[in-house]
Design a protein around this motif. Structure first.
Motif, PDB file in Angstrom:
ATOM      1  N   ILE A  56     -27.251  54.557 -20.157  1.00  0.00           N
ATOM      2  CA  ILE A  56     -26.533  53.667 -21.062  1.00  0.00           C
ATOM      3  C   ILE A  56     -25.394  52.974 -20.335  1.00  0.00           C
ATOM      4  N   VAL A  57     -24.672  53.685 -19.485  1.00  0.00           N
ATOM      5  CA  VAL A  57     -23.600  53.069 -18.694  1.00  0.00           C
ATOM      6  C   VAL A  57     -24.170  51.993 -17.785  1.00  0.00           C
ATOM      7  N   THR A  58     -25.291  52.260 -17.155  1.00  0.00           N
ATOM      8  CA  THR A  58     -25.919  51.290 -16.253  1.00  0.00           C
ATOM      9  C   THR A  58     -26.356  50.038 -17.016  1.00  0.00           C
ATOM     10  N   ILE A  59     -26.978  50.214 -18.143  1.00  0.00           N
ATOM     11  CA  ILE A  59     -27.439  49.063 -18.931  1.00  0.00           C
ATOM     12  C   ILE A  59     -26.252  48.272 -19.480  1.00  0.00           C
ATOM     13  N   SER A  60     -25.180  48.960 -19.843  1.00  0.00           N
ATOM     14  CA  SER A  60     -24.005  48.276 -20.371  1.00  0.00           C
ATOM     15  C   SER A  60     -23.371  47.334 -19.353  1.00  0.00           C
ATOM     16  N   VAL A  61     -23.424  47.697 -18.094  1.00  0.00           N
ATOM     17  CA  VAL A  61     -22.798  46.898 -17.039  1.00  0.00           C
ATOM     18  C   VAL A  61     -23.686  45.718 -16.638  1.00  0.00           C
ATOM     19  N   LEU A  62     -24.913  45.698 -17.062  1.00  0.00           N
ATOM     20  CA  LEU A  62     -25.801  44.580 -16.707  1.00  0.00           C
ATOM     21  C   LEU A  62     -25.303  43.243 -17.224  1.00  0.00           C
ATOM     22  N   LEU A  63     -24.573  43.227 -18.313  1.00  0.00           N
ATOM     23  CA  LEU A  63     -23.989  41.973 -18.797  1.00  0.00           C
ATOM     24  C   LEU A  63     -22.991  41.426 -17.775  1.00  0.00           C
ATOM     25  N   ASP A  64     -22.271  42.315 -17.094  1.00  0.00           N
ATOM     26  CA  ASP A  64     -21.348  41.871 -16.044  1.00  0.00           C
ATOM     27  C   ASP A  64     -22.096  41.248 -14.870  1.00  0.00           C
ATOM     28  N   VAL A  65     -23.272  41.740 -14.577  1.00  0.00           N
ATOM     29  CA  VAL A  65     -24.076  41.161 -13.500  1.00  0.00           C
ATOM     30  C   VAL A  65     -24.488  39.732 -13.869  1.00  0.00           C
ATOM     31  N   LYS A  81     -14.669  38.338  -8.065  1.00  0.00           N
ATOM     32  CA  LYS A  81     -14.173  39.555  -7.411  1.00  0.00           C
ATOM     33  C   LYS A  81     -13.767  40.595  -8.453  1.00  0.00           C
ATOM     34  N   GLY A  82     -13.133  40.169  -9.530  1.00  0.00           N
ATOM     35  CA  GLY A  82     -12.770  41.086 -10.608  1.00  0.00           C
ATOM     36  C   GLY A  82     -13.982  41.659 -11.318  1.00  0.00           C
ATOM     37  N   LEU A  83     -14.963  40.809 -11.572  1.00  0.00           N
ATOM     38  CA  LEU A  83     -16.208  41.292 -12.178  1.00  0.00           C
ATOM     39  C   LEU A  83     -16.892  42.311 -11.279  1.00  0.00           C
ATOM     40  N   LEU A  84     -16.939  42.011  -9.997  1.00  0.00           N
ATOM     41  CA  LEU A  84     -17.588  42.907  -9.045  1.00  0.00           C
ATOM     42  C   LEU A  84     -16.846  44.235  -8.941  1.00  0.00           C
ATOM     43  N   ALA A  85     -15.527  44.202  -9.056  1.00  0.00           N
ATOM     44  CA  ALA A  85     -14.748  45.442  -9.028  1.00  0.00           C
ATOM     45  C   ALA A  85     -15.126  46.352 -10.188  1.00  0.00           C
ATOM     46  N   VAL A  86     -15.310  45.790 -11.359  1.00  0.00           N
ATOM     47  CA  VAL A  86     -15.698  46.588 -12.528  1.00  0.00           C
ATOM     48  C   VAL A  86     -17.102  47.157 -12.332  1.00  0.00           C
ATOM     49  N   VAL A  87     -18.010  46.358 -11.790  1.00  0.00           N
ATOM     50  CA  VAL A  87     -19.377  46.842 -11.549  1.00  0.00           C
ATOM     51  C   VAL A  87     -19.359  47.976 -10.518  1.00  0.00           C
ATOM     52  N   ILE A  88     -18.577  47.813  -9.467  1.00  0.00           N
ATOM     53  CA  ILE A  88     -18.503  48.851  -8.432  1.00  0.00           C
ATOM     54  C   ILE A  88     -17.870  50.122  -8.985  1.00  0.00           C
ATOM     55  N   LEU A  89     -16.861  49.988  -9.826  1.00  0.00           N
ATOM     56  CA  LEU A  89     -16.243  51.171 -10.426  1.00  0.00           C
ATOM     57  C   LEU A  89     -17.149  51.850 -11.445  1.00  0.00           C
ATOM     58  N   ALA A  90     -18.109  51.136 -11.980  1.00  0.00           N
ATOM     59  CA  ALA A  90     -19.057  51.735 -12.928  1.00  0.00           C
ATOM     60  C   ALA A  90     -20.081  52.606 -12.214  1.00  0.00           C
ATOM     61  N   VAL A  91     -20.298  52.374 -10.939  1.00  0.00           N
ATOM     62  CA  VAL A  91     -21.289  53.156 -10.191  1.00  0.00           C
ATOM     63  C   VAL A  91     -20.908  54.635 -10.128  1.00  0.00           C
ATOM     64  N   PRO A  92     -19.660  55.001  -9.744  1.00  0.00           N
ATOM     65  CA  PRO A  92     -19.325  56.428  -9.762  1.00  0.00           C
ATOM     66  C   PRO A  92     -19.388  57.060 -11.146  1.00  0.00           C
ATOM     67  N   VAL A  93     -19.099  56.283 -12.179  1.00  0.00           N
ATOM     68  CA  VAL A  93     -19.202  56.803 -13.552  1.00  0.00           C
ATOM     69  C   VAL A  93     -20.660  57.140 -13.855  1.00  0.00           C
ATOM     70  N   ALA A  94     -21.564  56.243 -13.506  1.00  0.00           N
ATOM     71  CA  ALA A  94     -22.997  56.506 -13.747  1.00  0.00           C
ATOM     72  C   ALA A  94     -23.476  57.696 -12.912  1.00  0.00           C
ATOM     73  N   ILE A  95     -22.989  57.788 -11.680  1.00  0.00           N
ATOM     74  CA  ILE A  95     -23.381  58.919 -10.826  1.00  0.00           C
ATOM     75  C   ILE A  95     -22.831  60.223 -11.378  1.00  0.00           C
ATOM     76  N   TYR A  96     -21.623  60.196 -11.897  1.00  0.00           N
ATOM     77  CA  TYR A  96     -21.031  61.396 -12.481  1.00  0.00           C
ATOM     78  C   TYR A  96     -21.880  61.931 -13.643  1.00  0.00           C
ATOM     79  N   TYR A  97     -22.334  61.022 -14.488  1.00  0.00           N
ATOM     80  CA  TYR A  97     -23.140  61.432 -15.635  1.00  0.00           C
ATOM     81  C   TYR A  97     -24.586  61.709 -15.289  1.00  0.00           C
ATOM     82  N   TYR A  98     -25.010  61.358 -14.068  1.00  0.00           N
ATOM     83  CA  TYR A  98     -26.375  61.604 -13.664  1.00  0.00           C
ATOM     84  C   TYR A  98     -26.571  63.080 -13.439  1.00  0.00           C
TER      85      TYR A  98
END
Length: 98
Positions: A56-65, A81-98
């Motif tokens: 769900i976190v991964t799909i939610s960030v797809l709008l930012d892409v 750059k700001g959008l990309l920062a949010v996408v990059i910060l979402a990666v550890p969140v998704a990994i944490y919940y994985y």
């Protein structure tokens, strides 16, 4: 207008809003497809179980892409750059919940 809005912090705020909006859009679509309420999706599917949280976190960030792609076409590089920062910060969140 580009000079006022082409800022890193504007992109970061837009990225956070985009992720929240992506979560809500996905939640409402999922709730409609499964004939349940959005609150059921939020409480029982997103919070209640850890099986779907990373997806769900991964799909939610797809709008930012998508937003990143659109603003790159208009050469709004600092906002991207700001959008990309949010996408990059979402990666550890998704990994944490994985």
């Amino acid at each position: 207008m580009k000079d006022k809005l082409d800022k890193f912090w504007v992109g970061a705020i837009l990225g956070i809003v985009g992720a929240i909006l992506g979560f809500m859009i996905y939640g409402f679509i999922w709730a409609q497809a499964n004939d349940v309420t959005f609150m059921y999706f939020y409480k029982d599917v997103f919070i209640g179980t850890s099986f779907f949280t990373d997806k769900i976190v991964t799909i939610s960030v797809l709008l930012d892409v998508v937003l990143f792609f659109v603003f790159m076409r208009f050469n709004w590089y600092n906002l991207c750059k700001g959008l990309l920062a949010v996408v990059i910060l979402a990666v550890p969140v998704a990994i944490y919940y994985y």
